[in-house]
Structure formats: C-alpha cells, structure tokens
Design a protein around this motif. Structure first.
Motif, PDB file in Angstrom:
ATOM      1  N   ASP A  35     -62.912  16.815  40.599  1.00  0.00           N
ATOM      2  CA  ASP A  35     -62.686  15.503  41.216  1.00  0.00           C
ATOM      3  C   ASP A  35     -61.442  14.833  40.644  1.00  0.00           C
ATOM      4  OD1 ASP A  35     -64.887  15.802  42.817  1.00  0.00           O
ATOM      5  OD2 ASP A  35     -66.209  14.559  41.601  1.00  0.00           O
ATOM      6  N   ALA A  36     -61.249  14.941  39.331  1.00  0.00           N
ATOM      7  CA  ALA A  36     -60.073  14.337  38.693  1.00  0.00           C
ATOM      8  C   ALA A  36     -58.793  15.017  39.165  1.00  0.00           C
ATOM      9  CB  ALA A  36     -60.194  14.426  37.174  1.00  0.00           C
ATOM     10  N   ALA A  37     -58.838  16.337  39.308  1.00  0.00           N
ATOM     11  CA  ALA A  37     -57.662  17.067  39.790  1.00  0.00           C
ATOM     12  C   ALA A  37     -57.331  16.673  41.225  1.00  0.00           C
ATOM     13  CB  ALA A  37     -57.907  18.572  39.691  1.00  0.00           C
ATOM     14  N   GLU A  38     -58.359  16.605  42.078  1.00  0.00           N
ATOM     15  CA  GLU A  38     -58.147  16.227  43.472  1.00  0.00           C
ATOM     16  C   GLU A  38     -57.635  14.794  43.583  1.00  0.00           C
ATOM     17  OE1 GLU A  38     -58.287  18.171  45.967  1.00  0.00           O
ATOM     18  OE2 GLU A  38     -59.518  19.892  45.397  1.00  0.00           O
ATOM     19  N   ALA A  39     -58.143  13.914  42.724  1.00  0.00           N
ATOM     20  CA  ALA A  39     -57.704  12.518  42.746  1.00  0.00           C
ATOM     21  C   ALA A  39     -56.227  12.410  42.359  1.00  0.00           C
ATOM     22  CB  ALA A  39     -58.558  11.678  41.798  1.00  0.00           C
ATOM     23  N   PHE A  40     -55.794  13.214  41.391  1.00  0.00           N
ATOM     24  CA  PHE A  40     -54.388  13.205  40.986  1.00  0.00           C
ATOM     25  C   PHE A  40     -53.501  13.687  42.129  1.00  0.00           C
ATOM     26  CE2 PHE A  40     -50.685  15.369  39.070  1.00  0.00           C
ATOM     27  CZ  PHE A  40     -50.125  14.291  38.389  1.00  0.00           C
ATOM     28  N   ILE A  41     -53.947  14.746  42.808  1.00  0.00           N
ATOM     29  CA  ILE A  41     -53.184  15.266  43.949  1.00  0.00           C
ATOM     30  C   ILE A  41     -53.047  14.194  45.024  1.00  0.00           C
ATOM     31  CG2 ILE A  41     -53.217  16.946  45.836  1.00  0.00           C
ATOM     32  CD1 ILE A  41     -54.692  18.851  43.836  1.00  0.00           C
ATOM     33  N   GLU A  42     -54.150  13.509  45.327  1.00  0.00           N
ATOM     34  CA  GLU A  42     -54.118  12.451  46.343  1.00  0.00           C
ATOM     35  C   GLU A  42     -53.202  11.301  45.916  1.00  0.00           C
ATOM     36  OE1 GLU A  42     -58.154  11.333  46.992  1.00  0.00           O
ATOM     37  OE2 GLU A  42     -58.709  13.266  47.891  1.00  0.00           O
ATOM     38  N   GLU A  43     -53.213  11.007  44.627  1.00  0.00           N
ATOM     39  CA  GLU A  43     -52.354   9.938  44.103  1.00  0.00           C
ATOM     40  C   GLU A  43     -50.878  10.269  44.312  1.00  0.00           C
ATOM     41  OE1 GLU A  43     -50.969   8.550  39.655  1.00  0.00           O
ATOM     42  OE2 GLU A  43     -53.082   9.073  39.935  1.00  0.00           O
ATOM     43  N   ILE A  44     -50.503  11.501  44.013  1.00  0.00           N
ATOM     44  CA  ILE A  44     -49.105  11.915  44.183  1.00  0.00           C
ATOM     45  C   ILE A  44     -48.731  11.953  45.665  1.00  0.00           C
ATOM     46  CG2 ILE A  44     -47.426  13.754  43.800  1.00  0.00           C
ATOM     47  CD1 ILE A  44     -48.322  12.197  41.274  1.00  0.00           C
ATOM     48  N   GLU A  45     -49.647  12.464  46.497  1.00  0.00           N
ATOM     49  CA  GLU A  45     -49.377  12.523  47.943  1.00  0.00           C
ATOM     50  C   GLU A  45     -49.161  11.125  48.518  1.00  0.00           C
ATOM     51  OE1 GLU A  45     -51.870  16.580  49.167  1.00  0.00           O
ATOM     52  OE2 GLU A  45     -52.816  14.608  49.329  1.00  0.00           O
ATOM     53  N   ALA A  46     -49.911  10.145  48.006  1.00  0.00           N
ATOM     54  CA  ALA A  46     -49.753   8.774  48.490  1.00  0.00           C
ATOM     55  C   ALA A  46     -48.450   8.158  47.989  1.00  0.00           C
ATOM     56  CB  ALA A  46     -50.944   7.933  48.045  1.00  0.00           C
ATOM     57  N   GLU A  47     -48.126   8.421  46.722  1.00  0.00           N
ATOM     58  CA  GLU A  47     -46.916   7.844  46.125  1.00  0.00           C
ATOM     59  C   GLU A  47     -45.650   8.451  46.721  1.00  0.00           C
ATOM     60  OE1 GLU A  47     -44.888   7.174  41.683  1.00  0.00           O
ATOM     61  OE2 GLU A  47     -46.913   8.023  41.871  1.00  0.00           O
ATOM     62  N   TYR A  48     -45.730   9.741  47.069  1.00  0.00           N
ATOM     63  CA  TYR A  48     -44.568  10.454  47.608  1.00  0.00           C
ATOM     64  C   TYR A  48     -44.860  10.890  49.046  1.00  0.00           C
ATOM     65  CZ  TYR A  48     -42.826  10.520  42.833  1.00  0.00           C
ATOM     66  OH  TYR A  48     -42.369  10.147  41.589  1.00  0.00           O
ATOM     67  N   ALA A  49     -45.394   9.965  49.823  1.00  0.00           N
ATOM     68  CA  ALA A  49     -45.764  10.262  51.207  1.00  0.00           C
ATOM     69  C   ALA A  49     -44.553  10.613  52.066  1.00  0.00           C
ATOM     70  CB  ALA A  49     -46.514   9.080  51.814  1.00  0.00           C
ATOM     71  N   ASP A  50     -43.358  10.187  51.649  1.00  0.00           N
ATOM     72  CA  ASP A  50     -42.148  10.465  52.422  1.00  0.00           C
ATOM     73  C   ASP A  50     -41.505  11.803  52.054  1.00  0.00           C
ATOM     74  OD1 ASP A  50     -41.457   9.604  49.856  1.00  0.00           O
ATOM     75  OD2 ASP A  50     -39.577   8.678  50.533  1.00  0.00           O
ATOM     76  N   ALA A  51     -42.111  12.527  51.096  1.00  0.00           N
ATOM     77  CA  ALA A  51     -41.545  13.804  50.667  1.00  0.00           C
ATOM     78  C   ALA A  51     -41.765  14.877  51.732  1.00  0.00           C
ATOM     79  CB  ALA A  51     -42.164  14.247  49.350  1.00  0.00           C
ATOM     80  N   THR A  52     -40.938  15.918  51.690  1.00  0.00           N
ATOM     81  CA  THR A  52     -41.088  17.031  52.621  1.00  0.00           C
ATOM     82  C   THR A  52     -42.349  17.830  52.305  1.00  0.00           C
ATOM     83  OG1 THR A  52     -38.663  17.183  52.540  1.00  0.00           O
ATOM     84  CG2 THR A  52     -39.843  18.923  53.723  1.00  0.00           C
ATOM     85  N   HIS A  53     -42.610  18.043  51.012  1.00  0.00           N
ATOM     86  CA  HIS A  53     -43.802  18.784  50.578  1.00  0.00           C
ATOM     87  C   HIS A  53     -44.326  18.199  49.273  1.00  0.00           C
ATOM     88  CE1 HIS A  53     -42.804  21.976  53.480  1.00  0.00           C
ATOM     89  NE2 HIS A  53     -41.556  21.895  53.027  1.00  0.00           N
ATOM     90  N   ASN A  54     -45.645  18.223  49.106  1.00  0.00           N
ATOM     91  CA  ASN A  54     -46.304  17.950  47.829  1.00  0.00           C
ATOM     92  C   ASN A  54     -47.256  19.117  47.574  1.00  0.00           C
ATOM     93  OD1 ASN A  54     -45.463  15.198  46.857  1.00  0.00           O
ATOM     94  ND2 ASN A  54     -46.175  14.632  48.905  1.00  0.00           N
ATOM     95  N   VAL A  55     -46.811  20.056  46.757  1.00  0.00           N
ATOM     96  CA  VAL A  55     -47.531  21.323  46.581  1.00  0.00           C
ATOM     97  C   VAL A  55     -48.409  21.264  45.324  1.00  0.00           C
ATOM     98  CG1 VAL A  55     -47.285  23.808  46.272  1.00  0.00           C
ATOM     99  CG2 VAL A  55     -45.668  22.564  47.725  1.00  0.00           C
ATOM    100  N   PRO A  56     -49.732  21.473  45.469  1.00  0.00           N
ATOM    101  CA  PRO A  56     -50.647  21.355  44.325  1.00  0.00           C
ATOM    102  C   PRO A  56     -51.132  22.699  43.774  1.00  0.00           C
ATOM    103  CG  PRO A  56     -51.907  21.187  46.343  1.00  0.00           C
ATOM    104  CD  PRO A  56     -50.480  21.516  46.740  1.00  0.00           C
ATOM    105  N   ALA A  57     -51.509  22.680  42.500  1.00  0.00           N
ATOM    106  CA  ALA A  57     -52.197  23.813  41.871  1.00  0.00           C
ATOM    107  C   ALA A  57     -52.967  23.279  40.668  1.00  0.00           C
ATOM    108  CB  ALA A  57     -51.211  24.886  41.431  1.00  0.00           C
ATOM    109  N   TYR A  58     -54.158  23.814  40.452  1.00  0.00           N
ATOM    110  CA  TYR A  58     -54.907  23.406  39.257  1.00  0.00           C
ATOM    111  C   TYR A  58     -55.862  24.494  38.796  1.00  0.00           C
ATOM    112  CZ  TYR A  58     -58.765  21.942  42.443  1.00  0.00           C
ATOM    113  OH  TYR A  58     -59.765  21.894  43.388  1.00  0.00           O
ATOM    114  N   ARG A  59     -56.246  24.379  37.523  1.00  0.00           N
ATOM    115  CA  ARG A  59     -57.288  25.229  36.922  1.00  0.00           C
ATOM    116  C   ARG A  59     -58.217  24.297  36.160  1.00  0.00           C
ATOM    117  NH1 ARG A  59     -56.052  29.323  33.162  1.00  0.00           N
ATOM    118  NH2 ARG A  59     -57.371  30.864  34.241  1.00  0.00           N
TER     119      ARG A  59
END
Length: 207
Positions: A35-59
C-alpha cells in the motif's frame, strides 16, 4: 549481514539528468508495505501528471514477497523491467522507484531507454542511501511504579526503542528486532520476578 536483516532505503531522493533532450527524474523512497509503495507511485503520478511517462518498480517484504514493475507506455521491457532489475541487483527490499520522463523530441530506441531508466534508478538509489534494516516486533510491558526504573534501565542498556506511558501503572511500548525479542522479554520477567505484564506483541515484518 545477519540472517533476518535486509537492505532498504534510508530516505527519499529525486535526482535528474537529460539524455538527447529527454529529462529523466528518478524518485526513490522506502516503502514498508505494498500500500505504501502504491501510494508513493500515485503521489508521483499526481505531482508529475504532465510528464510523458511515470514508470514504477518496487520490491516489498509482503506475504508473499511482492515485485512489481510497469513500462507505463514505453516499449515493452525498455523501462520497468530494467528498473526492477536494478532493485534486484542491489538486493533492495521495501523500496520503490518511479522514473519520470519528459520527452525531448528524439527517440532513444529500446537500448537507449534501458540505459536511461536503469541509470535514473541507480542515481535515485544512491541519493536515497542504502541501509541495513531488520524486522521488528512491538510489545507493551506494564509494571507498577516500583519496577519501572528497573525496566527502563534494561531497555536503555539494550539500546532498543521504547516509549513510556505513566498512568496508574507504567506501560513501556517497546520496539525490538525480532531476533532479540524472546531474550529481552525473558530478561524483563527475570528482573521483576515475573511482575511485568507483557502483551502478545505485534510482528512488524516489513519494518
């Protein structure tokens, strides 16, 4: 590194660089759960919504262990998988990375993308600092005031984390590495001749 220890990140970081006009921003953070990893991804996607790509990876140390990556619109295998490979190569757990790309007008090709996303991940991990962590367990040890000094002295000598709540009795909220929990509980019981009340505890495998 002890058997139950693992490598994770100390803090967040977001270094950036440019390749043939495309800007890459690597965002790294510790994540104690999926949940914390997914929340961080969503946070970045919202902050950089104008970016061409927001590519995630986590373990993440979940049950079962979770690994995840996505190319977020980049050619298959050119972004998320190389990022996850860097996390695997560093043997990092409870760590999440998102690489933001602003397209600069020049196609980098699959090889160029692999290099850029891998480098952005490495830079972010280096900036966030890799540390060794161990799973912890939390329990509450409650005693009368007469025994509180004894308990505090033991906990301080063991250098474990704790908070003390002074009410009708004194409750010590203790956070200790799982591997040391049994020994510390036994020491607390022995020092108070069994007068300490210790709850069942709460395992925190991801912390």
């Amino acid at each position: 590194m002890s058997d139950d220890a693992y490598l994770t990140l100390a803090d967040r970081a977001r270094p950036r660089f440019t390749v043939q006009g495309s800007e890459f921003i690597g965002h790294a953070a510790p994540a104690e759960s999926v949940d914390a990893a997914e929340a961080f991804i969503e946070e970045i996607e919202a902050e950089y919504a104008d970016a061409t790509h927001n590519v995630p990876a986590y373990r993440v140390r979940a049950d079962p262990f979770r690994e995840y990556s996505s190319d977020d619109g980049e050619p298959s295998g050119s972004a998320g998988k190389p990022m996850l490979s860097v996390l695997q190569g560093r043997e990092l757990e409870n760590a999440v990375v998102v690489v933001t790309r602003y397209y600069g007008g020049t196609n980098l090709g699959v090889g160029g993308l692999v290099r850029a996303y891998s480098q952005a991940t490495k830079d972010a991990l280096n900036a966030a600092e890799v540390i060794e962590e161990r799973p912890h367990e939390q329990f509450i040890a409650t005693v009368e005031y007469d025994d509180s000094g004894t308990l505090r002295g033991i906990l301080e000598s063991e250098a474990v984390e704790f908070d003390a709540d002074y009410g009708e009795r004194v409750a010590f909220d203790v956070r200790v590495p799982v591997a040391e929990t049994a020994a510390i509980r036994d020491r607390l019981r022995s020092a108070t001749s069994g007068r300490v009340d210790i709850d069942a505890g709460d395992r925190q495998p991801n912390v």
